[in-house]
Every structure is written in C-alpha cells, then in structure tokens.
Design a protein around this motif. Structure first.
Motif, PDB file in Angstrom:
ATOM      1  N   VAL A  40      11.377   6.227   4.914  1.00 29.79           N
ATOM      2  CA  VAL A  40      11.263   4.867   4.384  1.00 29.79           C
ATOM      3  C   VAL A  40      12.682   4.372   4.170  1.00 29.79           C
ATOM      4  CG1 VAL A  40      10.398   3.423   2.507  1.00 29.79           C
ATOM      5  CG2 VAL A  40       9.052   5.388   3.295  1.00 29.79           C
ATOM      6  N   ASP A  41      13.067   3.388   4.970  1.00 31.78           N
ATOM      7  CA  ASP A  41      14.443   2.892   4.973  1.00 31.78           C
ATOM      8  C   ASP A  41      15.442   4.034   5.127  1.00 31.78           C
ATOM      9  OD1 ASP A  41      13.809   0.230   4.947  1.00 31.78           O
ATOM     10  OD2 ASP A  41      14.225  -0.065   2.815  1.00 31.78           O
ATOM     11  N   GLY A  42      15.119   4.980   6.021  1.00 30.89           N
ATOM     12  CA  GLY A  42      16.032   6.060   6.365  1.00 30.89           C
ATOM     13  C   GLY A  42      15.995   7.267   5.451  1.00 30.89           C
ATOM     14  N   LEU A  43      15.156   7.245   4.421  1.00 30.83           N
ATOM     15  CA  LEU A  43      15.072   8.361   3.479  1.00 30.83           C
ATOM     16  C   LEU A  43      13.696   9.000   3.532  1.00 30.83           C
ATOM     17  CD1 LEU A  43      16.742   6.615   0.421  1.00 30.83           C
ATOM     18  CD2 LEU A  43      17.826   8.198   2.029  1.00 30.83           C
ATOM     19  N   ALA A  44      13.660  10.328   3.404  1.00 26.23           N
ATOM     20  CA  ALA A  44      12.381  11.039   3.393  1.00 26.23           C
ATOM     21  C   ALA A  44      11.525  10.525   2.242  1.00 26.23           C
ATOM     22  CB  ALA A  44      12.616  12.536   3.252  1.00 26.23           C
ATOM     23  N   CYS A  45      10.252  10.342   2.519  1.00 22.74           N
ATOM     24  CA  CYS A  45       9.314   9.852   1.512  1.00 22.74           C
ATOM     25  C   CYS A  45       8.701  11.050   0.795  1.00 22.74           C
ATOM     26  CB  CYS A  45       8.225   9.011   2.160  1.00 22.74           C
ATOM     27  SG  CYS A  45       7.053   8.349   0.978  1.00 22.74           S
ATOM     28  N   VAL A  60       9.354   1.788   7.893  1.00 21.92           N
ATOM     29  CA  VAL A  60       8.793   3.142   7.879  1.00 21.92           C
ATOM     30  C   VAL A  60       8.918   3.693   9.291  1.00 21.92           C
ATOM     31  CG1 VAL A  60       6.723   4.537   7.511  1.00 21.92           C
ATOM     32  CG2 VAL A  60       7.189   2.564   6.019  1.00 21.92           C
ATOM     33  N   ASP A  61       9.659   4.797   9.428  1.00 20.07           N
ATOM     34  CA  ASP A  61       9.805   5.462  10.721  1.00 20.07           C
ATOM     35  C   ASP A  61       8.816   6.611  10.802  1.00 20.07           C
ATOM     36  OD1 ASP A  61      11.931   3.822  11.502  1.00 20.07           O
ATOM     37  OD2 ASP A  61      13.407   5.144  10.578  1.00 20.07           O
ATOM     38  N   ARG A  70       0.851  -1.192   0.000  1.00 20.04           N
ATOM     39  CA  ARG A  70       0.000   0.000   0.000  1.00 20.04           C
ATOM     40  C   ARG A  70       0.883   1.237   0.000  1.00 20.04           C
ATOM     41  NH1 ARG A  70      -2.610  -1.777   5.149  1.00 20.04           N
ATOM     42  NH2 ARG A  70      -1.636  -3.606   4.371  1.00 20.04           N
ATOM     43  N   SER A  71       0.294   2.382  -0.274  1.00 23.44           N
ATOM     44  CA  SER A  71       1.043   3.639  -0.260  1.00 23.44           C
ATOM     45  C   SER A  71       1.199   4.147   1.174  1.00 23.44           C
ATOM     46  CB  SER A  71       0.313   4.693  -1.091  1.00 23.44           C
ATOM     47  OG  SER A  71      -0.885   5.092  -0.433  1.00 23.44           O
ATOM     48  N   LEU A  72       2.056   5.140   1.354  1.00 16.88           N
ATOM     49  CA  LEU A  72       2.215   5.744   2.673  1.00 16.88           C
ATOM     50  C   LEU A  72       0.907   6.383   3.132  1.00 16.88           C
ATOM     51  CD1 LEU A  72       3.993   6.434   5.084  1.00 16.88           C
ATOM     52  CD2 LEU A  72       4.750   8.467   3.844  1.00 16.88           C
TER      53      LEU A  72
END
Length: 81
Positions: free
Chosen positions: A54-59, A72-73, A26-28
C-alpha cells in the motif's frame, strides 16, 4: 473517493489488465474479495498467494480501511534465481 490497484506478472495476466480504479474505504481483505468476484477464479487463486503493498509499504493490518488516493500493488510470488 477512489484508490488504484496495480497488478504485476501473473496477477496482471489473471486480471486481464495492469491497473484499475476502485472505491476506497474498504479493508484490504474486502478489496481482495471484491477483486476475486470481479475477475474470477483465476485471479482469486493468485490473490491467495500474493503479497500487497500500500503506497509501497507492506500491509500488516489487512482489516484497516484503505484511504482514498492510495495505490495497492498486487505482487504474486515470483520464480527465478
């Protein structure tokens, strides 16, 4: 096919946990809606103001499907100085 959601600070308090596993694909935006439904209004308020990695990178594309295995943080706004 799963992904991991990690909650920090106020998000952890609102969700009542530090981490959980949910279905991938699914999407964020869809994930945020599901998490708000699952954990209630208190977390929904936090999610509206939160940033997501998402895996440490801004979504940047909140409509792109989240692949299996990612983390997902959920980072609420932090206060301090």
């Amino acid at each position: 096919m799963q992904l991991t959601v990690r909650y920090f600070a106020g998000a952890r308090a609102a969700a009542g946990r530090s981490e959980e596993t949910v279905a991938a694909g699914r999407s964020l935006d869809e994930l945020v809606d599901e998490l708000a439904d699952r954990h209630g209004e208190r977390l929904a308020v936090v999610l509206k103001a939160a940033s997501f990695l998402v895996d440490g990178l801004a979504c940047h594309d909140r409509r792109a499907p989240l692949p299996a295995g990612v983390t997902v943080d959920v980072l609420p706004p932090f206060a301090g100085g």
